[in-house]
Design an enzyme around this catalytic site. Structure first.
Site, PDB file in Angstrom:
ATOM      1  N   HIS A  62       1.083  -2.111   1.483  1.00  0.00           N
ATOM      2  CA  HIS A  62       2.213  -2.227   0.552  1.00  0.00           C
ATOM      3  C   HIS A  62       3.297  -1.223   0.951  1.00  0.00           C
ATOM      4  CE1 HIS A  62       4.518  -1.882  -3.209  1.00  0.00           C
ATOM      5  NE2 HIS A  62       4.010  -3.055  -3.544  1.00  0.00           N
TER       6      HIS A  62
ATOM      7  N   GLU B  14       5.312   0.648  -0.638  1.00  0.00           N
ATOM      8  CA  GLU B  14       5.306   1.955  -1.302  1.00  0.00           C
ATOM      9  C   GLU B  14       4.229   2.855  -0.730  1.00  0.00           C
ATOM     10  OE1 GLU B  14       3.917   3.901  -5.480  1.00  0.00           O
ATOM     11  OE2 GLU B  14       4.958   1.968  -5.634  1.00  0.00           O
TER      12      GLU B  14
ATOM     13  N   HIS C 133      10.319  -6.625  -5.369  1.00  0.00           N
ATOM     14  CA  HIS C 133       9.558  -7.858  -5.145  1.00  0.00           C
ATOM     15  C   HIS C 133       9.957  -8.914  -6.174  1.00  0.00           C
ATOM     16  CE1 HIS C 133       6.236  -5.667  -2.729  1.00  0.00           C
ATOM     17  NE2 HIS C 133       7.135  -6.206  -1.943  1.00  0.00           N
TER      18      HIS C 133
ATOM     19  N   CYS D   1      12.263  -2.680 -15.443  1.00  0.00           N
ATOM     20  CA  CYS D   1      12.171  -1.280 -15.850  1.00  0.00           C
ATOM     21  C   CYS D   1      13.463  -0.583 -15.426  1.00  0.00           C
ATOM     22  CB  CYS D   1      10.964  -0.613 -15.193  1.00  0.00           C
ATOM     23  SG  CYS D   1      11.060  -0.564 -13.386  1.00  0.00           S
TER      24      CYS D   1
ATOM     25  N   SER E  97       4.585  -9.142  -5.788  1.00  0.00           N
ATOM     26  CA  SER E  97       4.781  -7.997  -6.682  1.00  0.00           C
ATOM     27  C   SER E  97       3.432  -7.483  -7.160  1.00  0.00           C
ATOM     28  CB  SER E  97       5.638  -8.409  -7.886  1.00  0.00           C
ATOM     29  OG  SER E  97       5.586  -7.421  -8.904  1.00  0.00           O
TER      30      SER E  97
ATOM     31  N   SER F  78       9.847  -6.018 -12.051  1.00  0.00           N
ATOM     32  CA  SER F  78      10.941  -6.387 -11.156  1.00  0.00           C
ATOM     33  C   SER F  78      11.475  -7.791 -11.447  1.00  0.00           C
ATOM     34  CB  SER F  78      10.460  -6.313  -9.695  1.00  0.00           C
ATOM     35  OG  SER F  78       9.274  -7.051  -9.510  1.00  0.00           O
TER      36      SER F  78
ATOM     37  N   THR G  42       2.260   3.340  -7.604  1.00  0.00           N
ATOM     38  CA  THR G  42       2.674   3.391  -9.015  1.00  0.00           C
ATOM     39  C   THR G  42       2.409   2.108  -9.776  1.00  0.00           C
ATOM     40  OG1 THR G  42       4.923   2.710  -8.407  1.00  0.00           O
ATOM     41  CG2 THR G  42       4.491   5.082  -8.540  1.00  0.00           C
TER      42      THR G  42
ATOM     43  N   ASN H 261       2.763  -4.992  -9.304  1.00  0.00           N
ATOM     44  CA  ASN H 261       2.661  -4.743 -10.750  1.00  0.00           C
ATOM     45  C   ASN H 261       2.503  -6.049 -11.515  1.00  0.00           C
ATOM     46  OD1 ASN H 261       5.289  -5.377 -12.528  1.00  0.00           O
ATOM     47  ND2 ASN H 261       6.003  -4.767 -10.503  1.00  0.00           N
TER      48      ASN H 261
ATOM     49  N   CYS I   1       3.414   4.720 -13.185  1.00  0.00           N
ATOM     50  CA  CYS I   1       4.689   4.881 -13.879  1.00  0.00           C
ATOM     51  C   CYS I   1       4.581   4.367 -15.315  1.00  0.00           C
ATOM     52  CB  CYS I   1       5.809   4.174 -13.118  1.00  0.00           C
ATOM     53  SG  CYS I   1       5.931   2.408 -13.379  1.00  0.00           S
TER      54      CYS I   1
END
Length: 458
Positions: A234, A236, A144, A114, A370, A433, A299, A372, A337
């Site tokens: 995590h 974040e 990640h 992204c 990761s 990522s 996110t 996501n 996101c």
């Protein structure tokens, strides 16, 4: 690259957000200097002061968020060379479908890097080139993805040591050094420490993460407890909770239902706090702090689950306080996101067409840590479509085995392609990522596997 670095670094601006009344402290132990949160609260430290302090930090000549123009062209060229893929470009231009060496590939229409990740990598690379004679540290993995972090390690970026219980050893960071803050962000305590340490800070925090901080700021100003859909360990979420005052983290619908049940029916406070002991703010009291809630999320969480949790909480507050009062007790903003949502939607499309396209499996490529990427795996798994999450091409063995991460987090090795005698038909996607080059390497391993099998039959 999907965006030029110049565009990436001008797409976002610094965002204001809210804080906690914790003060950063350091202690010396056998592992060296360790930064952690103190539970002491000073009366004159109001919530708004952290927002003001961060804005002050960002105005410093030693705080860098927009990169370094004099090295930008060379960094952009290096990123293209290291992370782009001719094979993936061909897939894009052929309507995301390719037949090659007995393998038919359906590529998700949104996948891979992204713009926030590209921006973060660009800032880190530019920092290395801009400060060639400085010692450079990073507070965590930049993103990640193993390939990207390995590259930074090769560039002699020092990853700050973790010493357990969420603490880090900052003894190696000296005045005049450079510290990179990763895409996930860094806690307020860490940022405050580096500001006082007199180091150069390169902030690569994704603007979407800053958007979450804006959201929890609104919660604090409205007197709400932040309920965060995310994994409390995590990076974040750790950063986000450091900007909250009162918060509770729920990682899934089951935990959200536990909170909802407590709001409506009460319960055993001690048992509730024991379950959530690592996921709540200091001094959390569910009897008083669950009366007014604001929802935010990590996110990278599964968007449909976040929406379902939001609907549950809204209905819970209606049941507890009545429809007329719900706005006084509940607030939510969409902080998933765009890139996360788009990649999830694209995998849903692969899954919906899996039977029509006769897919043997869906391959999900991205770091095993990761979030996501892990949520991309959940989509085909829940639909009963055979699927695998790998972090590197090397996970695909020449003996037709695959080492992959399951939805429960286990790393297992098992037989891969069920019938190598027929054409392999597969779907593929990658996390936000994951560079395109990693997708090419993984597909190339499958092409080679099929080619070698076919050759052995001749």
């Amino acid at each position: 690259m999907k965006f030029s670095i110049g565009v990436l670094l001008t797409l976002s601006s610094a965002a204001a957000f809210s804080p906690v009344a914790f003060r950063p402290t350091t202690t010396n132990n056998n592992n060296g200097l360790v930064l952690h949160q103190s539970t002491e609260v000073e009366q004159d430290e109001k919530a708004a002061s952290k927002k003001e302090n961060r804005l002050r930090m960002m105005k410093s000549d030693q705080f860098h968020r927009k990169g370094f123009k004099e090295v930008r062209d060379q960094v952009e060229g290096r990123m293209v060379e290291e992370y782009e893929s001719s094979l993936v470009k061909d897939l894009r231009t052929s309507n995301y479908v390719m037949d090659k060496d007995g393998v038919k590939v359906y590529l998700a229409k949104d996948f891979g890097f992204c713009w926030g990740v590209e921006r973060s990598i660009a800032l880190a690379y530019e920092a290395v080139d801009h400060f060639p004679d400085r010692k450079i540290h990073i507070t965590n993995e930049l993103i990640h993805n193993p390939e990207v972090n390995d590259k930074l390690d090769e560039m002699n970026v020092q990853f700050i040591e973790k010493v357990g219980d969420g603490e880090k050893n900052f003894e190696t960071v000296q005045e005049g050094d450079v510290v990179i803050l990763p895409a996930f962000g860094a806690s307020y305590e860490e940022m405050d420490y580096f500001d006082k340490k007199n180091v150069e800070v390169v902030d690569t925090t994704c603007p979407w993460v800053s958007k979450v901080w804006n959201t929890v700021d609104k919660h604090q100003k409205s007197g709400l407890t932040s309920i965060i859909h995310g994994k409390y360990g995590h990076e974040e979420t750790i950063a986000t909770t450091s900007f909250c005052e009162d918060y509770i983290c729920v990682k899934n619908m089951k935990e959200a239902e536990m909170v909802a049940d407590y709001i409506v029916n009460g319960g055993d406070k001690e048992e509730f706090l024991k379950y959530f002991e690592n996921a709540v703010s200091e001094g959390f009291d569910p009897d008083t702090m669950l009366k007014k809630l604001g929802l935010a999320n990590q996110t990278t969480m599964y968007k449909k689950e976040t929406r379902a949790i939001g609907q549950l909480l809204q209905k819970t507050m209606m049941k507890k306080y009545g429809p007329q009062e719900v706005k006084e007790h509940y607030m939510e903003f969409d902080t998933i996101c765009d890139a996360t949502q788009e990649r999830q939607d694209a995998v849903h499309e692969l899954v919906e067409n899996a039977s029509e396209n006769d897919l043997d499996f869906i391959l999900v490529i991205g770091g095993w840590d990761s979030s996501n990427t892990a949520h991309l795996l959940e989509i085909p798994d829940m639909a009963g479509v055979r699927s695998f999450h790998i972090n590197r091409a090397e996970c695909i063995g020449a003996d037709n085995t695959i080492t992959h991460r399951t939805v429960t987090g286990e790393i297992v090795t098992e037989p891969f392609v069920k019938d190598l005698d027929k054409e392999i038909v597969m779907g593929v996607t990658s996390g936000a990522s994951t560079p395109d080059a990693a997708v090419q390497d993984s597909l190339s391993s499958i092409f080679l596997l099929k080619k070698m099998h076919d050759a052995s039959k001749e």
